[in-house]
Design an enzyme around this catalytic site. Structure first.
Site, short mmCIF file in Angstrom:
data_model
loop_
_atom_site.label_atom_id
_atom_site.label_comp_id
_atom_site.label_asym_id
_atom_site.label_seq_id
_atom_site.Cartn_x
_atom_site.Cartn_y
_atom_site.Cartn_z
N SER A 136 0.82 -1.22 0.00
CA SER A 136 0.00 0.00 0.00
C SER A 136 0.85 1.26 0.00
CB SER A 136 -0.90 0.03 1.23
OG SER A 136 -1.68 -1.13 1.28
N GLU A 251 -2.56 -14.40 1.37
CA GLU A 251 -2.80 -13.48 2.47
C GLU A 251 -4.27 -13.52 2.86
OE1 GLU A 251 -1.85 -9.42 1.59
OE2 GLU A 251 -2.37 -8.74 3.60
N GLU A 370 -15.50 -4.60 0.22
CA GLU A 370 -16.15 -4.12 -1.01
C GLU A 370 -15.36 -4.57 -2.24
OE1 GLU A 370 -15.51 -2.17 1.68
OE2 GLU A 370 -17.58 -2.28 2.39
#
Ligand SMILES: Cc1cc2nc3c(=O)[nH]c(=O)nc-3n(C[C@H](O)[C@H](O)[C@H](O)COP(=O)(O)OP(=O)(O)OC[C@H]3O[C@@H](n4cnc5c(N)ncnc54)[C@H](O)[C@@H]3O)c2cc1C
Ligand SMILES: Cc1cc2nc3c(=O)[nH]c(=O)nc-3n(C[C@H](O)[C@H](O)[C@H](O)COP(=O)(O)OP(=O)(O)OC[C@H]3O[C@@H](n4cnc5c(N)ncnc54)[C@H](O)[C@@H]3O)c2cc1C
Lengths: 385, 339
Positions: A136, A251, A370
């Site tokens: 990220s 993961e 989502e």
């Protein structure tokens, strides 16, 4: 495998565990304070924790399914099931947990060269090197492929510049596996590479970020003209997205495993019953029953997918389902734990609140709920858009 | 079929018999194929998907499993008649609006070498057309299971028009004579025979509901791709994508519970209770969610009587109730998980 061979395997394993697992390691604990993460800077919480790791390493039991030459025990799927059953029977703690075991290991086993496997896997298995995950960035969360950390080819080395964020345990890790941009002109998925970087390298720095759960396990990670040797790219240059996605499926399965409980872990009812008022509130009891039912069924699904994967029926997108269902359930469970605990659970020293707060990240880290639903809608159900 | 006023199609059942489905749990020695519960669940799942109405569950699953618990000549002849399609069965247990065999009040009074049965059963699935009835009754403190011809004197059947248009009857027993031979298993030990039969039926019914949910989901996905509003297929709207994706997840998780229940019944039937109740609870929940979501995502057309979604919805409601609802099975799961 013959049933008699499996029986013999179970008998040997059981005897070994009985003989070698220290009493203090038989409490089944799996909270932050009890996990052994390993690494160069690891301080063992107890002598028992150290001995348990050392003994498991000799048998390859820290990574039971990895090939023996890379530090594992080379167990097949049936043996693996038995391994987990026998560990649970003793209520034994896992001797070592790490991002190396859960994420990098599987990716290296799949994409790494033989040299890379020999070099990086055994230290993971022995708990000597601790890894963190640099995916990220401030501008690249759900839209991970828009990442900007730059990696330039300087002939005899790579030069890395940029910033990562939410890097769990970056301040404690020895190495980082990171996604970097090696081609700025190519379409966004096609210019990414997967590199391995020593956190001790000049130009790497970290800054911890405090979580709502009180502790500080994640960081900002900065790369300022960091030189990386050429052989530290995994897979092909500019094809790092393939490695990244493969690793993410592992993961996600790991994160979701926390939710399922068929035969494993403790029944939710038993956990809740320990609180002062027990399960006397009918609404709490009903919610807990639902959570227990869903947890058992999700656990069975995890096993079913593993069986399918073993049989070569790839269930790649299935990990999105497990991740979504497992983490949403885990959040529900910890809400119930807090509800059962009443005001007792509200004091920090009680210990339940940090776990409760930490689970809120489960449906964010490794890809949000989502995003998981969108992956399923498009790849599994074939919906447009 | 519903509009023809029929509650099941004897021709369909005959073709199922011809394909060997009636004998799927009947031993080979009695003319069956003995393929086991997991296989029966696969068939039931297909029937759920296609909304096929037949006495498969009552006869080939529940009655066959009950009869298999008994090893006398009479039982093996009865099994042979099931496999050959010569006999259909219905299970008469319920006496109130909720499934609860332990609360059975119907009395079987001992008389000479036999019994006299008096009382009332309701919601007897396939009970209007069945040739034979498995009847649970109280003999003193304990429960006994009887295997009786449905046309025995004193039995009167009142077929009900159910929302799912299938065969269901209220049955009155007015001093019905039963011989000692018609006791299935031992007097006072109904559960030894009935528990495995119920569990087999519950697992297969859960499988049917899983097929039903998959059918409702599949129909909905197709519609999301076809139906255009605002110039695009409605399946392009994320609000619907996420509803559909969530439903798919629920269906996948429930499918695992069904698979597990079938395997437990085949491999470790003594310890299958938890697996079966887990499957029935999950399936009841998932099927009902699937039909509700299905109607919603179809908009107005989902509400029309001619459209399949309504049939799915009504069958899901009935199947959720039959052989124990969510709460009944959730309590069993809770008990065996130490709540
Ligand atoms: C405790 C914790 C540990 C972490 N550890 C690591 C780590 O070790 N290494 C690492 O690289 N990362 C780590 N992460 C980061 C994690 O992977 C990201 O937080 C995650 O991918 C979401 O990105 P974001 O935070 O930028 O949220 P955003 O992407 O900005 O999302 C914000 C909200 O928008 C929603 N949203 C975004 N896009 C869409 C869309 N297309 N459709 C519908 N909704 C959408 C999201 O679901 C979310 O609800 C960690 C995160 C947490 C919380
Ligand atoms: C019992 C009943 C009575 C009715 N009475 C009347 C009446 O008296 N007069 C009258 O004129 N009409 C009436 N209607 C029609 C009703 O108004 C429509 O059914 C309704 O507007 C939905 O339109 P649709 O059926 O075409 O569904 P669609 O518009 O095709 O919708 C299908 C699905 O897609 C979803 N969807 C559509 N667009 C979007 C979007 N942009 N984003 C996210 N999701 C979307 C919907 O929410 C729905 O779930 C009635 C309907 C019913 C069922």
């Amino acid at each position: 495998m013959e049933a008699t061979d499996l029986q013999a395997f179970r008998a040997d394993l059981r005897a070994w565990l009985e003989e070698n697992c220290p009493q203090e390691m038989r409490d089944g604990r799996n909270d932050e304070a009890s996990i052994c993460w390993g690494g160069k800077n690891w301080n063992f919480a107890s002598e028992a924790q150290r001995i348990w790791l050392e003994r498991c390493v000799t048998k390859g039991y820290t990574v039971p399914t990895w090939p023996v030459e890379y530090g594992g025990a080379g167990l097949n799927r049936e043996q693996e099931k038995i391994f987990h059953e026998e560990m649970r029977r003793l209520n034994a703690r896992y001797p070592l947990q790490s991002f190396g075991i859960w994420m990098l290991g599987p990716a290296l086993l799949h994409f790494g060269t033989h040299e890379q496997k020999l070099h990086y896997l055994p230290p993971i298995a022995r708990g000597e090197i601790r890894w963190c995950q640099g995916y990220s960035e401030p501008g690249a969360g759900s839209d991970l492929a828009s990442l900007q950390t730059r990696c330039e080819d300087k002939g005899d080395h790579w030069l890395v510049n940029g910033q990562k964020i939410w890097t769990s345990y970056a301040d404690k890790a020895d190495w980082i596996f990171a996604l970097v941009r090696t081609d700025r002109e190519a379409p966004k998925h096609k210019g990414i590479s997967f590199v391995l970087i020593d956190m001790q390298s000049e130009g790497v720095s970290t800054r911890p970020i405090r979580l709502i759960s009180g502790v500080s396990p994640f960081c900002e990670t900065f790369f300022d003209n960091v030189k990386v040797p050429k052989d530290q790219v995994v897979g092909e240059v500019n094809r790092g997205w393939d490695v990244a996605k493969y690793l993410l499926t592992h993961e996600r399965e790991m994160i979701s495993a926390a939710g399922g409980t068929m035969g494993s872990g403790r029944a939710l009812g038993a956990v809740l019953a320990e609180s002062e008022t027990g399960l006397t509130d009918p609404i709490l009891r009903a919610d807990a029953m639902r959570a227990e039912i869903d947890g058992l069924a999700i656990g069975l699904t995890l096993e079913r997918y593993k069986d399918q994967a073993e049989a070569g029926q790839g269930a790649g997108d299935a990990s999105a389902m497990l991740k979504y269902m497992g983490t949403e359930l885990n959040k529900r469970k910890l809400e119930l734990v807090m509800a059962a605990g009443g005001s007792d659970a509200l004091a920090w020293e009680d210990g339940r609140a940090p776990n409760w707060l930490r689970t809120k990240a489960n449906s964010i880290e490794g890809g949000t709920s989502e995003v998981m639903l969108s992956i399923i809608a498009k790849r599994v159900l074939g919906l447009p858009g | 079929m519903r509009d023809a006023g029929k509650t099941y199609d004897p021709e369909l059942w005959k073709s199922m018999v011809d394909m060997g489905w009636a004998g799927i749990l009947v031993p080979e020695s009695a003319g069956g194929s003995d393929m086991g519960h997991a296989a029966a669940c696969v068939l039931a799942e297909e029937m759920g998907k296609t909304l096929a109405a037949s006495p498969f569950l009552s006869t080939a699953v529940i009655a066959a499993t009950a009869l298999r618990q008994v090893t006398d000549q009479r039982a093996s002849e009865a099994l042979a008649r099931i496999a050959s399609g010569d006999a259909t069965y219905a299970l008469a247990v319920d006496e109130s609006a909720k499934f609860d065999p332990a609360k059975t009040r119907m009395e079987a009074r001992a008389e000479g070498n036999g019994f006299r049965l008096s009382g009332q059963k309701k919601f007897v699935a396939d009970g209007g057309n069945a040739d034979r009835l498995l009847v649970l009754a109280r003999t003193g403190e304990d429960l006994t299971l009887f295997d009786l011809p449905a046309d025995r004197e004193g039995i009167s059947r009142d077929g009900k028009e159910m929302i799912d248009s299938r065969d269901s009857a209220d049955i009155r027993f007015n001093d019905v004579a039963a011989t000692g031979d018609e006791v299935l298993g031992q007097v006072g030990e109904a559960m030894a025979v009935l528990r495995p039969a119920l569990e087999a039926g519950q697992a297969a019914l859960a499988a049917e509901m899983t097929g039903l949910a998959a059918g409702a989901l599949g129909t909905t996905i197709e519609y999301l791709k076809e139906r255009k509003q605002f110039g695009v297929p409605i399946g392009a709207f994320q609000a619907l994508q996420h509803r559909a994706a969530h439903l798919w997840c629920e269906c996948e998780v429930t499918a695992s519970a069904i698979l597990h229940a079938g395997r437990m019944l085949d491999n470790d039937p003594e310890n299958a209770t938890l697996a079966v109740s887990l499957a029935k609870a999950r399936a009841s929940d998932t099927a009902q969610r699937a039909v509700q979501e299905g109607v919603q995502m179809h908009g107005g057309i989902g509400m029309t009587d001619a459209f399949d979604m309504g049939f799915y919805m009504k069958r899901a409601r009935v199947a959720a109730e039959w052989l124990g609802d969510y709460g009944y099975h959730a309590n069993i799961v809770a008990q065996s998980r130490g709540f």
